[in-house]
Write a protein that holds these residues in place. Structure first.
Motif, short mmCIF file in Angstrom:
data_model
loop_
_atom_site.label_atom_id
_atom_site.label_comp_id
_atom_site.label_asym_id
_atom_site.label_seq_id
_atom_site.Cartn_x
_atom_site.Cartn_y
_atom_site.Cartn_z
N SER A 38 0.83 -1.21 0.00
CA SER A 38 0.00 0.00 0.00
C SER A 38 0.87 1.25 0.00
O SER A 38 0.60 2.21 -0.74
CB SER A 38 -0.91 -0.02 1.21
OG SER A 38 -1.66 1.17 1.29
N LYS A 39 1.92 1.25 0.82
CA LYS A 39 2.83 2.41 0.86
C LYS A 39 3.50 2.62 -0.49
O LYS A 39 3.61 3.75 -0.97
CB LYS A 39 3.88 2.21 1.95
CG LYS A 39 3.35 2.38 3.34
CD LYS A 39 4.45 2.18 4.37
CE LYS A 39 3.91 2.28 5.78
NZ LYS A 39 4.94 2.01 6.79
N PHE A 40 3.96 1.54 -1.10
CA PHE A 40 4.60 1.66 -2.41
C PHE A 40 3.63 2.18 -3.46
O PHE A 40 3.99 3.00 -4.30
CB PHE A 40 5.21 0.33 -2.85
CG PHE A 40 6.50 -0.01 -2.17
CD1 PHE A 40 7.55 0.88 -2.15
CD2 PHE A 40 6.66 -1.23 -1.53
CE1 PHE A 40 8.75 0.58 -1.51
CE2 PHE A 40 7.84 -1.54 -0.88
CZ PHE A 40 8.89 -0.65 -0.87
N ARG A 41 2.40 1.69 -3.42
CA ARG A 41 1.40 2.17 -4.39
C ARG A 41 1.15 3.66 -4.21
O ARG A 41 1.05 4.41 -5.19
CB ARG A 41 0.11 1.39 -4.25
CG ARG A 41 0.17 0.04 -4.88
CD ARG A 41 -1.17 -0.65 -4.90
NE ARG A 41 -1.04 -1.97 -5.53
CZ ARG A 41 -1.74 -3.01 -5.20
NH1 ARG A 41 -2.66 -2.92 -4.25
NH2 ARG A 41 -1.56 -4.15 -5.81
N ASN A 42 1.01 4.09 -2.94
CA ASN A 42 0.80 5.51 -2.67
C ASN A 42 1.99 6.33 -3.16
O ASN A 42 1.83 7.40 -3.74
CB ASN A 42 0.58 5.76 -1.18
CG ASN A 42 -0.77 5.30 -0.69
OD1 ASN A 42 -1.71 5.16 -1.47
ND2 ASN A 42 -0.89 5.05 0.60
#
Length: 132
Positions: free
Chosen positions: A46-50
């Motif tokens: 999720s952090k990488f996608r954001n």
């Protein structure tokens, strides 16, 4: 489990007995650890996608700003050219004004001298009139 028990027997010379309760606790612990790791991995994803979304947004903003910058550069170049042309005109006008000011000053001095001479003549004429 059997392989590990055999290895423990060889290395530690100790028997290991696995009961169904122990095995179920092991499986439960494994499932708990698996759930934690999946949650951690999901959070990282999720952090990488954001981060990727923010990078994409930033890239788009940079592209827009670059296009605006090119337009502004052209406008500045035109404005600078206009200013240079105006500066040339102002310098020419300034020279003309300076020349006119010099001629007006010379004329003013000439008129001042003539006025003084005329006043002297008028005073003499007034004296002559007064005497007559």
């Amino acid at each position: 489990v059997i392989e590990r028990s055999d290895k423990m027997l060889e290395e530690l010379k100790r028997r290991n007995y696995v009961t169904p309760t122990n095995y179920l606790e092991l499986v439960k612990g494994y499932l708990l650890l698996l759930g934690e790791k999946r949650k951690t991995l999901g959070d990282s994803i999720s952090k990488f996608r954001n981060g990727i979304e923010k990078l994409d947004d930033s890239r788009e903003q940079v592209e827009v700003m670059s296009a605006e910058l090119e337009v502004k550069k052209k406008e500045v170049a035109v404005a600078q050219k206009d200013c240079e042309e105006m500066l040339v005109v102002i310098v020419k006008d300034r020279k003309v004004v300076d020349e006119q000011q010099k001629s007006v000053q010379a004329e003013s001095e000439k008129i001042g001298k003539e006025e003084a001479e005329t006043k002297i003549i008028a005073d003499d004429a007034q004296k002559d009139l007064d005497e007559a």
